[in-house]
Design a protein around this motif. Structure first.
Motif, PDB file in Angstrom:
ATOM      1  N   ASN A   2      45.543  36.623  28.940  1.00  0.00           N
ATOM      2  CA  ASN A   2      46.167  36.295  30.216  1.00  0.00           C
ATOM      3  C   ASN A   2      45.228  35.520  31.133  1.00  0.00           C
ATOM      4  OD1 ASN A   2      44.363  38.242  31.017  1.00  0.00           O
ATOM      5  ND2 ASN A   2      45.892  39.706  31.726  1.00  0.00           N
ATOM      6  N   GLY A   3      44.076  35.092  30.607  1.00  0.00           N
ATOM      7  CA  GLY A   3      43.134  34.308  31.398  1.00  0.00           C
ATOM      8  C   GLY A   3      42.263  35.118  32.329  1.00  0.00           C
ATOM      9  N   LYS A   4      42.341  36.446  32.276  1.00  0.00           N
ATOM     10  CA  LYS A   4      41.574  37.308  33.170  1.00  0.00           C
ATOM     11  C   LYS A   4      40.476  38.038  32.406  1.00  0.00           C
ATOM     12  CE  LYS A   4      45.483  38.201  36.214  1.00  0.00           C
ATOM     13  NZ  LYS A   4      46.337  39.247  36.783  1.00  0.00           N
ATOM     14  N   ALA A   5      39.514  38.566  33.153  1.00  0.00           N
ATOM     15  CA  ALA A   5      38.466  39.404  32.581  1.00  0.00           C
ATOM     16  C   ALA A   5      39.039  40.805  32.364  1.00  0.00           C
ATOM     17  CB  ALA A   5      37.271  39.469  33.522  1.00  0.00           C
ATOM     18  N   PRO A   6      38.487  41.570  31.407  1.00  0.00           N
ATOM     19  CA  PRO A   6      38.993  42.928  31.162  1.00  0.00           C
ATOM     20  C   PRO A   6      38.983  43.802  32.418  1.00  0.00           C
ATOM     21  CG  PRO A   6      37.513  42.279  29.401  1.00  0.00           C
ATOM     22  CD  PRO A   6      37.433  41.210  30.460  1.00  0.00           C
TER      23      PRO A   6
ATOM     24  N   TRP B 208      31.390  44.115  30.461  1.00  0.00           N
ATOM     25  CA  TRP B 208      31.814  43.048  29.557  1.00  0.00           C
ATOM     26  C   TRP B 208      31.147  41.766  29.966  1.00  0.00           C
ATOM     27  CZ3 TRP B 208      34.045  44.946  25.499  1.00  0.00           C
ATOM     28  CH2 TRP B 208      34.849  46.090  25.596  1.00  0.00           C
ATOM     29  N   ARG B 209      30.593  41.041  29.009  1.00  0.00           N
ATOM     30  CA  ARG B 209      29.997  39.746  29.314  1.00  0.00           C
ATOM     31  C   ARG B 209      30.770  38.659  28.584  1.00  0.00           C
ATOM     32  NH1 ARG B 209      26.920  41.691  25.203  1.00  0.00           N
ATOM     33  NH2 ARG B 209      26.165  40.194  23.693  1.00  0.00           N
ATOM     34  N   PRO B 210      31.053  37.555  29.257  1.00  0.00           N
ATOM     35  CA  PRO B 210      31.780  36.466  28.600  1.00  0.00           C
ATOM     36  C   PRO B 210      30.921  35.841  27.506  1.00  0.00           C
ATOM     37  CG  PRO B 210      31.224  35.894  30.871  1.00  0.00           C
ATOM     38  CD  PRO B 210      30.741  37.272  30.640  1.00  0.00           C
ATOM     39  N   VAL B 211      31.555  35.552  26.381  1.00  0.00           N
ATOM     40  CA  VAL B 211      30.867  34.915  25.254  1.00  0.00           C
ATOM     41  C   VAL B 211      31.763  33.829  24.684  1.00  0.00           C
ATOM     42  CG1 VAL B 211      29.516  36.954  24.639  1.00  0.00           C
ATOM     43  CG2 VAL B 211      31.739  36.597  23.568  1.00  0.00           C
ATOM     44  N   SER B 212      31.172  32.967  23.876  1.00  0.00           N
ATOM     45  CA  SER B 212      31.969  31.930  23.225  1.00  0.00           C
ATOM     46  C   SER B 212      32.858  32.562  22.163  1.00  0.00           C
ATOM     47  CB  SER B 212      31.058  30.883  22.582  1.00  0.00           C
ATOM     48  OG  SER B 212      30.405  31.428  21.454  1.00  0.00           O
TER      49      SER B 212
ATOM     50  N   VAL C  43      39.638  29.430  26.137  1.00  0.00           N
ATOM     51  CA  VAL C  43      40.315  28.488  25.250  1.00  0.00           C
ATOM     52  C   VAL C  43      41.792  28.447  25.620  1.00  0.00           C
ATOM     53  CG1 VAL C  43      40.937  27.992  22.855  1.00  0.00           C
ATOM     54  CG2 VAL C  43      38.696  28.948  23.371  1.00  0.00           C
ATOM     55  N   ARG C  44      42.326  27.263  25.814  1.00  0.00           N
ATOM     56  CA  ARG C  44      43.757  27.094  26.055  1.00  0.00           C
ATOM     57  C   ARG C  44      44.406  26.716  24.736  1.00  0.00           C
ATOM     58  NH1 ARG C  44      44.946  27.366  31.263  1.00  0.00           N
ATOM     59  NH2 ARG C  44      43.335  26.852  32.760  1.00  0.00           N
TER      60      ARG C  44
ATOM     61  N   LEU D  66      42.973  32.173  26.299  1.00  0.00           N
ATOM     62  CA  LEU D  66      42.210  33.222  25.633  1.00  0.00           C
ATOM     63  C   LEU D  66      40.817  33.281  26.239  1.00  0.00           C
ATOM     64  CD1 LEU D  66      43.058  32.306  21.931  1.00  0.00           C
ATOM     65  CD2 LEU D  66      44.371  33.737  23.504  1.00  0.00           C
ATOM     66  N   ARG D  67      40.323  34.480  26.467  1.00  0.00           N
ATOM     67  CA  ARG D  67      38.953  34.656  26.948  1.00  0.00           C
ATOM     68  C   ARG D  67      38.296  35.723  26.085  1.00  0.00           C
ATOM     69  NH1 ARG D  67      38.523  35.247  33.176  1.00  0.00           N
ATOM     70  NH2 ARG D  67      36.406  34.612  32.739  1.00  0.00           N
TER      71      ARG D  67
END
Length: 115
Positions: free
Chosen positions: A93-97, A31-35, A8-9, A16-17
């Protein structure tokens, strides 16, 4: 504004991720990306004692943890855990953990094997 998307911008340009992971002792996929909606739902469930929820009783979760991760993953980022089964990270910061040094295995080791 939350949109139900994984990324989300904001009006300020912040990206935000949202990520969830199994916080138990067993090795998981990470970690898996989720809504943002799934993240918010899991976050809200973590506020309540899981045993009480199963019985229909809303009690605060005494084992819940929330940590600010500003220095590691960007201002306003945070990690939460229900203390047993679930954990989540919101990066700003737009990155994955994992790209910021917060892999699930490192986090589990730092918490003695549990969330």
């Amino acid at each position: 504004m939350l949109t139900g998307q994984h990324t989300v911008r904001t009006a300020l340009g912040c990206v935000l991720r949202f990520f969830l992971a199994d916080a138990g002792r067993g090795a998981g996929p990470g970690w898996r990306p989720v809504s943002d909606c799934a993240f918010q739902h899991a976050y809200e469930l973590s506020l309540f004692d899981p045993v009480g929820l199963a019985a229909g009783d809303l009690r605060p979760n005494a084992h819940r943890v929330q940590l600010a991760l500003d220095a590691l993953i960007g201002p306003g980022s945070f990690l939460w855990s229900d203390g047993a089964d679930a954990a989540g990270v919101m990066t700003t910061n737009g990155k994955a953990p994992e790209d910021c040094g917060l892999g699930v295995e490192e986090w589990r080791r730092g918490t003695g094997g549990t969330a």
